[in-house]
Design an enzyme around this catalytic site. Structure first.
Site, PDB file in Angstrom:
ATOM      1  CG  LEU A 120      32.938  -8.901 -60.731  1.00 30.10           C
ATOM      2  CD1 LEU A 120      32.181  -9.099 -62.046  1.00 30.10           C
ATOM      3  CD2 LEU A 120      33.472  -7.491 -60.644  1.00 30.10           C
ATOM      4  CB  VAL A 150      28.087  -5.719 -49.025  1.00 30.23           C
ATOM      5  CG1 VAL A 150      27.606  -6.220 -47.672  1.00 30.23           C
ATOM      6  CG2 VAL A 150      29.012  -4.524 -48.868  1.00 30.23           C
ATOM      7  NE  ARG A 186      25.882  -2.766 -45.070  1.00 31.26           N
ATOM      8  CZ  ARG A 186      27.156  -3.149 -44.986  1.00 31.26           C
ATOM      9  NH1 ARG A 186      27.593  -3.755 -43.902  1.00 31.26           N
ATOM     10  NH2 ARG A 186      27.991  -2.926 -45.981  1.00 31.26           N
ATOM     11  CG  HIS A 241      -2.646 -31.450 -46.608  1.00 31.98           C
ATOM     12  ND1 HIS A 241      -2.709 -30.642 -45.486  1.00 31.98           N
ATOM     13  CD2 HIS A 241      -2.753 -32.734 -46.181  1.00 31.98           C
ATOM     14  CE1 HIS A 241      -2.848 -31.419 -44.424  1.00 31.98           C
ATOM     15  NE2 HIS A 241      -2.879 -32.692 -44.816  1.00 31.98           N
TER      16      HIS A 241
HETATM   17  P1  FAD Z   1      27.144  -3.306 -52.181  1.00 31.27           P
HETATM   18  O1  FAD Z   1      26.808  -4.727 -52.119  1.00 31.27           O
HETATM   19  O2  FAD Z   1      27.554  -2.614 -50.939  1.00 31.27           O
HETATM   20  O3  FAD Z   1      28.250  -3.155 -53.279  1.00 31.27           O
HETATM   21  C1  FAD Z   1      28.910  -1.962 -53.491  1.00 31.27           C
HETATM   22  C2  FAD Z   1      30.200  -2.261 -54.188  1.00 31.27           C
HETATM   23  O4  FAD Z   1      30.799  -1.033 -54.541  1.00 31.27           O
HETATM   24  C3  FAD Z   1      31.213  -2.990 -53.306  1.00 31.27           C
HETATM   25  O5  FAD Z   1      31.705  -4.111 -53.982  1.00 31.27           O
HETATM   26  C4  FAD Z   1      32.288  -1.961 -53.048  1.00 31.27           C
HETATM   27  O6  FAD Z   1      33.568  -2.540 -52.917  1.00 31.27           O
HETATM   28  C5  FAD Z   1      32.190  -1.110 -54.287  1.00 31.27           C
HETATM   29  N1  FAD Z   1      32.638   0.255 -54.094  1.00 31.27           N
HETATM   30  C6  FAD Z   1      32.245   1.138 -53.151  1.00 31.27           C
HETATM   31  N2  FAD Z   1      32.851   2.307 -53.342  1.00 31.27           N
HETATM   32  C7  FAD Z   1      33.635   2.174 -54.424  1.00 31.27           C
HETATM   33  C8  FAD Z   1      34.498   3.051 -55.116  1.00 31.27           C
HETATM   34  N3  FAD Z   1      34.661   4.297 -54.742  1.00 31.27           N
HETATM   35  N4  FAD Z   1      35.159   2.565 -56.184  1.00 31.27           N
HETATM   36  C9  FAD Z   1      35.004   1.280 -56.596  1.00 31.27           C
HETATM   37  N5  FAD Z   1      34.189   0.425 -55.986  1.00 31.27           N
HETATM   38  C10 FAD Z   1      33.511   0.867 -54.907  1.00 31.27           C
HETATM   39  N6  FAD Z   1      20.367  -8.188 -48.082  1.00 31.27           N
HETATM   40  C11 FAD Z   1      19.392  -9.029 -48.459  1.00 31.27           C
HETATM   41  O7  FAD Z   1      18.580  -8.673 -49.314  1.00 31.27           O
HETATM   42  N7  FAD Z   1      19.289 -10.296 -47.930  1.00 31.27           N
HETATM   43  C12 FAD Z   1      20.148 -10.737 -46.977  1.00 31.27           C
HETATM   44  O8  FAD Z   1      20.023 -11.859 -46.514  1.00 31.27           O
HETATM   45  C13 FAD Z   1      21.177  -9.873 -46.549  1.00 31.27           C
HETATM   46  N8  FAD Z   1      22.059 -10.284 -45.627  1.00 31.27           N
HETATM   47  C14 FAD Z   1      23.083  -9.458 -45.251  1.00 31.27           C
HETATM   48  C15 FAD Z   1      23.974  -9.911 -44.307  1.00 31.27           C
HETATM   49  C16 FAD Z   1      25.017  -9.110 -43.908  1.00 31.27           C
HETATM   50  C17 FAD Z   1      26.003  -9.615 -42.885  1.00 31.27           C
HETATM   51  C18 FAD Z   1      25.173  -7.814 -44.491  1.00 31.27           C
HETATM   52  C19 FAD Z   1      26.305  -6.931 -44.096  1.00 31.27           C
HETATM   53  C20 FAD Z   1      24.274  -7.351 -45.432  1.00 31.27           C
HETATM   54  C21 FAD Z   1      23.213  -8.168 -45.818  1.00 31.27           C
HETATM   55  N9  FAD Z   1      22.274  -7.750 -46.765  1.00 31.27           N
HETATM   56  C22 FAD Z   1      21.263  -8.585 -47.132  1.00 31.27           C
HETATM   57  C23 FAD Z   1      22.324  -6.405 -47.377  1.00 31.27           C
HETATM   58  C24 FAD Z   1      22.944  -6.487 -48.773  1.00 31.27           C
HETATM   59  O9  FAD Z   1      24.226  -7.021 -48.666  1.00 31.27           O
HETATM   60  C25 FAD Z   1      22.996  -5.109 -49.396  1.00 31.27           C
HETATM   61  O10 FAD Z   1      21.714  -4.541 -49.389  1.00 31.27           O
HETATM   62  C26 FAD Z   1      23.485  -5.199 -50.829  1.00 31.27           C
HETATM   63  O11 FAD Z   1      24.774  -5.752 -50.885  1.00 31.27           O
HETATM   64  C27 FAD Z   1      23.493  -3.818 -51.462  1.00 31.27           C
HETATM   65  O12 FAD Z   1      23.937  -3.932 -52.758  1.00 31.27           O
HETATM   66  P2  FAD Z   1      24.603  -2.698 -53.522  1.00 31.27           P
HETATM   67  O13 FAD Z   1      24.865  -3.171 -54.899  1.00 31.27           O
HETATM   68  O14 FAD Z   1      23.802  -1.492 -53.330  1.00 31.27           O
HETATM   69  O15 FAD Z   1      25.957  -2.418 -52.748  1.00 31.27           O
END
Ligand code: FAD
Length: 599
Positions: free
Chosen positions: A164, A167, A398, A570
């Site tokens: 879990l 990203v 992205r 401070h």
């Molecule tokens: P995600 O984290 O993208 O999770 C989606 C999940 O859905 C994934 O686990 C994926 O495998 C799963 N999934 C997708 N499609 C399917 C499917 N059809 N069936 C089953 N599972 C599926 N944000 C910050 O706020 N601070 C930071 O410092 C920051 N640093 C980052 C650094 C990097 C290198 C990157 C790439 C991103 C960073 N981000 C940061 C952005 C942040 O990671 C994302 O905004 C955040 O993860 C979004 O969360 P989410 O739950 O929407 O989706």
């Protein structure tokens, strides 16, 4: 029919032998379902254990001062509707009862966070397999799933990967920040030379650094898995696509499973955007995206970062610290396009001196991997026609995953960029299907996703909830960090807003000077009439932590006086926020203001 049941201590997370600090009922009391029976206190938290059913208290089996763990009997209860963490009937043997308790989903209710005991999972009324199906276990998805389970819903969380966290946890925020921490230490070691300490040249070991970052991720992965289990959230591994408005097909290792639901929360996130196929050969390990770049393998001697946004510049910070010579190429005319120029300036200045080249208003027109190097052609103002690199990082943004989940079969509208539009309650155009996080639109940030996850779960559980926050902060964890919240100066000018500004240069901050990092600035925009905070921008080390005060100020409707009169400790960098407010008010003494600007 009245039955006597034993009420036991349910699953209380990792706590064992916890002291009872209060017994809240006595024999003969008539109690309601969910009424608190006892209060427990561990060294970490205080929690009340609620009654799983209404009834009349029989015999108390505990007293104040006793220590209890999961499964210990609290009391007997005469009840007409025995439920959840009761064992019944009272005369059944202990072992049977224990087994039963382990299988009961309701038992997980008291995995309840310490101050908000969650409700027992509600039954599925419609005959569907689950009440709430969450698609995707990133920060948005797991937050939604946990909150919905805490609100008593039967929840199924579908995730294509075996862990879990999505990203953010696995290939985003967390590993990148662990690596940035290492990069920061390396750069401090370098700078200690100018403060009288020569530690020699550090010899970073990329494989060991990677292990450090993987350890951090691993700890959080297991924490999430445990919390899902404690809450009774069913985690299903597999890739899910909608098969109808009330069902999803999950495919794992070639097998399909159909799961029907009453409501769904889409949290399938986003993926790194790729350059058009004609420009890149994706199979070359020297050509990385933000995910493969976290492997630190290889650490190229000459790295080209395509994209001067937050992710590209954070990764550049890491590779620069590990010894790569960095070139950044950006299509727009500034780094971190869209961010106020004065906030980006100290960063541009610092990396301008450290990196090999930064090409703005420049396009990469061709990438030719050859045996010894990768030849790249540019079209831009100051860039050469062609240059050679040992590695390339593509960080050009992205793409949301909206068009990969067969949303049309559920009737859910996906726009032409792949986003799923939602209202303030996170509902899509199909009212029983919600969408949260990266997939519903920018900003693509983890803290936006988690917040939306809570809103969606609460609305789905029938609570009055909505996304009503005034601002979502943004942070670039570069060196120096850049952070902002609320109105930017560029937006204020474009919208013709009559704003006032208070600014404090870190060259006047004792703490910044003492850290050897006076390359910072704190700036606050105020409404000229009400003097309320409209926006805060900070550049400098730890700007990402400091911005939280700005966010709170905006949420609370604070004005310049509130900030200026708040006593900041401070010497800290946080003082610069108070000073910026004082500079706006004309009351500052830590800077010299011309008489006309004083108050
Ligand atoms: P995600 O984290 O993208 O999770 C989606 C999940 O859905 C994934 O686990 C994926 O495998 C799963 N999934 C997708 N499609 C399917 C499917 N059809 N069936 C089953 N599972 C599926 N944000 C910050 O706020 N601070 C930071 O410092 C920051 N640093 C980052 C650094 C990097 C290198 C990157 C790439 C991103 C960073 N981000 C940061 C952005 C942040 O990671 C994302 O905004 C955040 O993860 C979004 O969360 P989410 O739950 O929407 O989706």
């Amino acid at each position: 029919m009245a039955k006597t049941v034993k009420v036991k201590v349910p699953d209380i997370g990792d706590f064992k032998d916890v002291e009872i600090i209060d017994v809240l009922v006595k024999p003969g009391d008539t109690i309601e379902k969910e009424q608190s029976l006892i209060s427990l206190e561990s060294d970490k938290a205080t929690m009340d254990i609620p009654s799983p059913a209404a009834g009349i208290v029989g015999e108390l089996k505990i007293k104040t001062g006793d220590r209890v763990s999961e499964g210990d009997v609290i009391l007997t209860l005469e009840t007409t509707k025995p439920e959840s963490n009761t064992e019944q009937p009272a005369d059944k043997n202990e072992e049977q009862g224990e087994k039963k308790n382990k299988q009961e989903p309701q038992k997980k209710q008291a995995a309840a966070s310490t101050d908000t005991a969650s409700q027992p999972a509600a039954p599925v009324h419609s005959g569907a397999d689950t009440e709430i199906l969450v698609l995707g276990a990133g920060p948005g998805g797991y937050t939604a799933a946990f909150r919905a389970a805490d609100l008593g819903k039967k929840v199924t969380l579908v995730e294509r990967y075996p862990v879990l966290g999505g990203v953010c946890l696995n290939v985003g925020c967390i590993p990148s920040k662990a690596l940035l921490h290492v990069a920061g230490v390396l750069s401090e070691i370098d700078e200690l030379g100018t403060h009288g300490i020569d530690l020699g040249k550090p010899r970073p070991d990329p494989a060991a650094i990677r292990r450090f970052s993987e350890d951090v991720v691993g700890k959080l992965n297991s924490g999430l898995a445990k919390m899902a289990e404690q809450r009774g959230v069913e985690v299903v591994q597999g890739s899910g696509v909608f098969s109808s408005p009330y069902s999803i097909t999950v495919t794992h290792e070639g097998k399909d499973r159909e799961i029907s639901f009453e409501q769904a929360i889409i949290a399938a996130g986003s993926q790194a955007a790729a350059l058009p196929g004609s420009v890149l050969n994706k199979n070359d390990p020297r050509i990385m995206d933000s995910t493969t770049a976290l492997q630190l393998d290889p650490v190229p001697e000459r790295l080209l970062v395509i994209g001067g946004g937050i992710i590209g510049l954070e990764m550049a910070t890491i590779y620069a610290a590990l010894g790569s010579s960095i070139t950044v190429v950006e299509l727009m005319n500034s780094l971190m396009p869209g961010t106020d120029a004065d906030l980006v300036r100290p960063l541009s200045k610092r990396i301008g001196k450290r990196y090999d080249s930064i090409y703005l208003k420049t396009k990469v027109t061709s990438v030719k991997p050859e045996t010894k190097s990768i030849k790249v052609q540019f079209d831009g103002d100051k860039a050469p026609k062609e240059a050679e690199f040992d590695g390339i990082l593509v960080a050009i943004g992205r793409r949301p995953n909206g068009d990969r989940i067969q949303a049309d079969r559920a009737g859910v509208r996906v726009d032409d960029r792949g986003f799923i539009p939602v209202d303030d309650q996170m509902r899509t155009n199909v009212p029983h299907i919600f969408a949260i996080g990266d997939i519903n639109g920018p900003p693509m940030l983890a803290h936006k996703a988690t917040h939306e996850g809570k809103v969606a779960a609460e609305v789905a559980a029938g609570e009055k909830s909505g996304f009503e926050d005034r601002v979502i902060p943004s942070v670039a964890y570069t060196d120096p960090e850049v952070a902002w919240a609320g109105l930017t100066e560029t937006e204020a000018k474009a919208q013709g807003i009559d704003y006032g500004k208070g600014q404090f240069p870190w060259a006047a901050s004792g703490r910044a000077l003492g850290l050897g990092r006076d390359d910072g600035m704190t700036r606050i925009l105020f409404d000229k009439e009400t003097q309320r905070v409209l926006g805060v921008g900070i550049v400098g080390v730890h700007a990402g932590d400091l911005i939280a005060e700005g966010v709170l100020a905006i949420e609370m409707g604070a004005d310049a006086r509130d900030l200026g009169l708040t006593i900041h400790p401070h010497p800290t960098l946080s003082e610069t926020i108070g000073f910026a407010a004082e500079a706006f008010e004309g009351t500052i003494t830590d800077l010299y203001l011309p008489r006309k600007n004083r108050n």
